[in-house]
Design a protein around this motif. Structure first.
Motif, PDB file in Angstrom:
ATOM      1  N   VAL A 194      -6.500  17.544 -32.247  1.00 22.97           N
ATOM      2  CA  VAL A 194      -7.811  16.904 -32.099  1.00 22.97           C
ATOM      3  C   VAL A 194      -8.411  16.376 -33.328  1.00 22.97           C
ATOM      4  N   CYS A 195      -7.898  16.594 -34.592  1.00 29.78           N
ATOM      5  CA  CYS A 195      -8.395  15.735 -35.510  1.00 29.78           C
ATOM      6  C   CYS A 195      -8.574  14.225 -35.285  1.00 29.78           C
ATOM      7  N   PRO A 196      -9.544  13.606 -35.824  1.00 33.25           N
ATOM      8  CA  PRO A 196      -9.587  12.017 -35.973  1.00 33.25           C
ATOM      9  C   PRO A 196      -8.920  11.566 -37.043  1.00 33.25           C
ATOM     10  N   GLN A 197      -7.555  11.554 -36.877  1.00 35.53           N
ATOM     11  CA  GLN A 197      -6.650  11.344 -38.198  1.00 35.53           C
ATOM     12  C   GLN A 197      -6.828   9.847 -38.408  1.00 35.53           C
ATOM     13  N   GLU A 198      -7.057   9.126 -37.561  1.00 34.27           N
ATOM     14  CA  GLU A 198      -7.080   7.395 -37.774  1.00 34.27           C
ATOM     15  C   GLU A 198      -8.483   7.241 -38.619  1.00 34.27           C
ATOM     16  N   LYS A 199      -9.435   8.136 -38.551  1.00 32.25           N
ATOM     17  CA  LYS A 199     -10.605   8.024 -39.498  1.00 32.25           C
ATOM     18  C   LYS A 199     -10.464   8.750 -40.798  1.00 32.25           C
ATOM     19  N   GLN A 200      -9.566   9.456 -40.981  1.00 37.72           N
ATOM     20  CA  GLN A 200      -9.377  10.397 -42.211  1.00 37.72           C
ATOM     21  C   GLN A 200      -7.994  10.352 -42.912  1.00 37.72           C
ATOM     22  N   CYS A 201      -7.060  11.059 -42.775  1.00 31.19           N
ATOM     23  CA  CYS A 201      -5.916  10.967 -43.525  1.00 31.19           C
ATOM     24  C   CYS A 201      -5.136   9.697 -43.273  1.00 31.19           C
ATOM     25  N   GLU A 202      -4.923   9.630 -41.857  1.00 30.75           N
ATOM     26  CA  GLU A 202      -4.057   8.209 -41.646  1.00 30.75           C
ATOM     27  C   GLU A 202      -4.896   6.984 -41.817  1.00 30.75           C
ATOM     28  N   GLY A 203      -6.158   7.019 -41.870  1.00 28.10           N
ATOM     29  CA  GLY A 203      -7.188   5.917 -42.129  1.00 28.10           C
ATOM     30  C   GLY A 203      -6.993   5.198 -43.621  1.00 28.10           C
ATOM     31  N   ALA A 204      -6.574   6.250 -44.392  1.00 29.34           N
ATOM     32  CA  ALA A 204      -6.555   6.215 -45.643  1.00 29.34           C
ATOM     33  C   ALA A 204      -5.166   5.851 -46.354  1.00 29.34           C
ATOM     34  N   CYS A 205      -4.083   5.906 -45.457  1.00 26.97           N
ATOM     35  CA  CYS A 205      -2.790   6.105 -45.638  1.00 26.97           C
ATOM     36  C   CYS A 205      -2.196   4.276 -46.240  1.00 26.97           C
ATOM     37  N   ILE A 206      -1.558   4.325 -47.135  1.00 25.39           N
ATOM     38  CA  ILE A 206      -1.511   2.861 -47.749  1.00 25.39           C
ATOM     39  C   ILE A 206      -0.487   1.906 -46.873  1.00 25.39           C
ATOM     40  N   LEU A 207       0.075   2.493 -46.042  1.00 24.65           N
ATOM     41  CA  LEU A 207       1.106   2.037 -45.071  1.00 24.65           C
ATOM     42  C   LEU A 207       0.301   1.287 -44.217  1.00 24.65           C
ATOM     43  N   GLY A 208      -0.894   1.808 -43.842  1.00 21.75           N
ATOM     44  CA  GLY A 208      -1.742   1.413 -42.763  1.00 21.75           C
ATOM     45  C   GLY A 208      -2.477  -0.117 -43.072  1.00 21.75           C
ATOM     46  N   ILE A 209      -2.511  -0.555 -44.562  1.00 21.17           N
ATOM     47  CA  ILE A 209      -2.998  -1.678 -44.855  1.00 21.17           C
ATOM     48  C   ILE A 209      -2.324  -3.009 -44.355  1.00 21.17           C
ATOM     49  N   LYS A 210      -0.804  -2.929 -44.309  1.00 27.09           N
ATOM     50  CA  LYS A 210      -0.078  -3.844 -43.802  1.00 27.09           C
ATOM     51  C   LYS A 210       0.612  -3.567 -42.524  1.00 27.09           C
ATOM     52  N   GLY A 211       0.521  -2.527 -42.053  1.00 29.90           N
ATOM     53  CA  GLY A 211       1.253  -1.980 -41.205  1.00 29.90           C
ATOM     54  C   GLY A 211       0.913  -0.693 -40.156  1.00 29.90           C
ATOM     55  N   THR A 212       1.577   0.238 -39.760  1.00 33.32           N
ATOM     56  CA  THR A 212       1.069   1.637 -39.372  1.00 33.32           C
ATOM     57  C   THR A 212       1.254   2.629 -40.443  1.00 33.32           C
ATOM     58  N   PRO A 213       0.253   3.446 -40.377  1.00 35.67           N
ATOM     59  CA  PRO A 213       0.324   4.620 -41.326  1.00 35.67           C
ATOM     60  C   PRO A 213       1.254   5.585 -40.703  1.00 35.67           C
ATOM     61  N   VAL A 214       1.540   6.670 -41.535  1.00 33.03           N
ATOM     62  CA  VAL A 214       2.211   7.518 -41.335  1.00 33.03           C
ATOM     63  C   VAL A 214       1.582   8.560 -40.387  1.00 33.03           C
ATOM     64  N   ALA A 215       2.280   9.124 -39.565  1.00 36.53           N
ATOM     65  CA  ALA A 215       1.732   9.988 -38.477  1.00 36.53           C
ATOM     66  C   ALA A 215       1.341  11.572 -39.048  1.00 36.53           C
ATOM     67  N   CYS A 216       0.406  11.642 -39.765  1.00 32.16           N
ATOM     68  CA  CYS A 216       0.223  12.630 -40.598  1.00 32.16           C
ATOM     69  C   CYS A 216      -0.261  13.939 -39.325  1.00 32.16           C
ATOM     70  N   GLY A 217      -1.152  13.398 -38.523  1.00 35.41           N
ATOM     71  CA  GLY A 217      -1.605  14.594 -37.441  1.00 35.41           C
ATOM     72  C   GLY A 217      -0.426  14.977 -36.605  1.00 35.41           C
ATOM     73  N   SER A 218       0.533  14.118 -36.288  1.00 34.59           N
ATOM     74  CA  SER A 218       1.784  14.552 -35.345  1.00 34.59           C
ATOM     75  C   SER A 218       2.526  15.243 -36.134  1.00 34.59           C
ATOM     76  N   LEU A 219       2.811  15.025 -37.565  1.00 35.09           N
ATOM     77  CA  LEU A 219       3.617  15.763 -38.280  1.00 35.09           C
ATOM     78  C   LEU A 219       2.993  17.436 -38.424  1.00 35.09           C
ATOM     79  N   GLU A 220       1.604  17.312 -38.720  1.00 28.55           N
ATOM     80  CA  GLU A 220       0.904  18.551 -38.915  1.00 28.55           C
ATOM     81  C   GLU A 220       0.997  19.375 -37.686  1.00 28.55           C
ATOM     82  N   ARG A 221       0.848  18.720 -36.586  1.00 30.10           N
ATOM     83  CA  ARG A 221       1.075  19.510 -35.101  1.00 30.10           C
ATOM     84  C   ARG A 221       2.516  19.994 -34.967  1.00 30.10           C
TER      85      ARG A 221
END
Length: 467
Positions: free
Chosen positions: A91-118
């Motif tokens: 339920v966390c808004p990862q796209e605005k928090q951890c995943e939103g800050a992921c450096i891979l997201g600058i030019k691509g898709t961030p690591v799926a931190c939330g899915s891995l935490e789940r």
């Protein structure tokens, strides 16, 4: 190498099928999928994802453990900072928090931190009886917590680890707060996820008492003066719904999203084995654009209605998670953007038959930074419906304020507390939605953790100061 591996998608129920049931939408990662996604993490020296997480989970460290196929090690790292990983991963808004800050997201898709935490959280639930419990030495002091939602669960976990005797008082008959009454089953399963993670908190020695309304059953003063508690944490959330104040809101068929979702979730109205009274409309209009609005409209769809979202701004300004909007569209939810209700229409029997709206256009930005919606003159139109659900936010119940002397609140009825949860009343701390107004689960948990640390410092210093 990490940049060349595409993000591993989460497997989901077919949209047409899931729109008719309350089973969970997403299936979660398999061990193989979790491993592959974990290998995408760059394990940054200065991990921006950790700074962006409200509870500061050591994200690269737990993900690294998954690349070593060490789920227990990954859980040990997560559980240092988060007692509800299965919940937060969903339920966390990862796209605005951890995943939103992921450096891979600058030019691509961030690591799926939330899915891995789940994935890690679900693994821990499956192996709950095998995992070691923290060694705790009791310090002889007692802390009472009000409300069994995310803020209190996080606060209780840390206080228990610090050695306090912790007791949580909950007004409802089930534990979890908004996790059980506000978030639908198809997003957050109650028996297999919420209940299991609450059991883990219980395993730390935290005691829970249900069906207690603080301010009626007893007061905060009673807890401090008569029951022998050394401090109190208020984490009772914000459950008082807001309405627009337009004509027709008293008609039969008008609900707050809070009531509608509580009936569906806590009272199992979605389950045909339960005889729960709920107004099953054929055409349902939900007013609002946040996550609660998405939960309400997707619930109405599953209960058999043609379901419509009405929102006064454009889709770009929708505050709901992008994933929830995407899922709602897949399920056939109708979105009417730049639309604002002005009147609810009823028949001679006092029942809803429609909602009158006006078209809006975006003007200059307001205090929130979003463009202010402006009414188009002469643009009135009617949407036929038999149920209207208001999902416009909530505010705290005033009961605790009314029965607790010396407790400062603001004009919105929220308890005034500093960044550490300290209130105007010595020995009384607060955090979560009762301080901020309706926000996210993880922000409430972050507030609960900060308050636990502040309570520990307050009681360790002989209760001499609270700053």
């Amino acid at each position: 190498m990490a940049n060349r591996i595409p993000r591993v998608p989460m497997r989901e129920q077919d949209p047409i099928e899931r729109a008719g049931n309350f089973r969970e939408v997403s299936h979660g990662y398999s061990p193989e999928e979790a491993y592959l996604e974990a290998t995408r993490c760059l394990n940054c020296n200065n991990p921006r994802c950790v700074a962006a997480c409200p509870v500061h989970i050591k994200i690269p460290e737990f993900i690294y453990q998954l690349t070593e196929h060490n789920e227990e090690g990954a859980y040990a790292i997560i559980s240092q900072d988060n007692s509800l990983p299965s919940v937060c991963g969903r339920v966390c808004p990862q796209e605005k928090q951890c995943e939103g800050a992921c450096i891979l997201g600058i030019k691509g898709t961030p690591v799926a931190c939330g899915s891995l935490e789940r994935y890690v959280g679900d693994w821990a639930i499956a192996h709950q009886n095998e995992l070691p419990k923290p060694e705790i030495t009791r310090n002889g002091k007692k802390v009472a917590l009000i409300g069994a939602g995310p803020a209190s669960l996080a606060c209780a976990t840390d206080l228990a680890k610090f050695g306090y005797e912790v007791k949580v008082f909950e007004a409802l008959h089930q534990l979890g707060g908004v996790l059980v009454y506000g978030i639908p089953e198809f997003r957050l399963p109650k028996e297999s996820v919420v209940k299991k993670e609450v059991e883990w908190v219980k395993g730390l020695g935290v005691e829970f008492e249900n069906d207690v309304i603080v301010g009626r059953t007893f007061t905060i003063d009673d807890l401090l003066d008569r029951e022998g508690f050394d401090a109190v944490f208020i984490g009772s959330g914000a459950g008082l719904p807001k309405f627009m104040g337009i004509e027709g809101e008293n008609l039969n068929g008008v609900f707050s999203a809070n009531e509608y979702l509580t009936r569906a979730n806590l009272m199992h109205a979605y389950d045909c084995e339960y005889d729960t009274p709920i107004y099953l409309g054929r055409k349902v209009v939900v007013v609002g654009g946040g996550n609660v609005a998405m939960d309400a409209v997707r619930t109405a769809k599953r209960l058999g209605a043609e379901a419509v979202i009405v929102y006064r701004r454009s889709e770009n300004e929708l505050p709901a998670r992008a994933e929830e909007v995407h899922h709602a569209k897949q399920e056939g939810i109708i979105f009417k953007m730049l639309t604002n209700p002005v009147k609810i229409l009823g028949n001679d029997e006092g029942k809803v038959v429609g909602i009158e709206c006006v078209e809006m256009e975006l003007g200059e930005p307001d205090a929130s930074g979003r463009k202010r919606p402006v009414e188009k003159e002469g643009s009135e139109f009617i949407i036929d419906c038999d149920v209207v659900i208001m999902a416009l936010g909530t505010s705290p119940n005033p009961l605790i304020k009314q029965t607790t002397s010396g407790l400062e609140t603001n004009r919105h009825g929220c308890i005034v507390a500093d960044e550490n949860g300290c209130t105007s009343r010595p020995g009384v701390f607060a955090g979560g939605d009762i301080v901020t107004g309706a926000a996210t689960v993880i922000l409430a948990m972050g507030a609960g953790r900060k308050a636990a640390k502040a309570i520990h410092e307050y009681l360790s210093n002989g209760s001499e100061s609270q700053t």
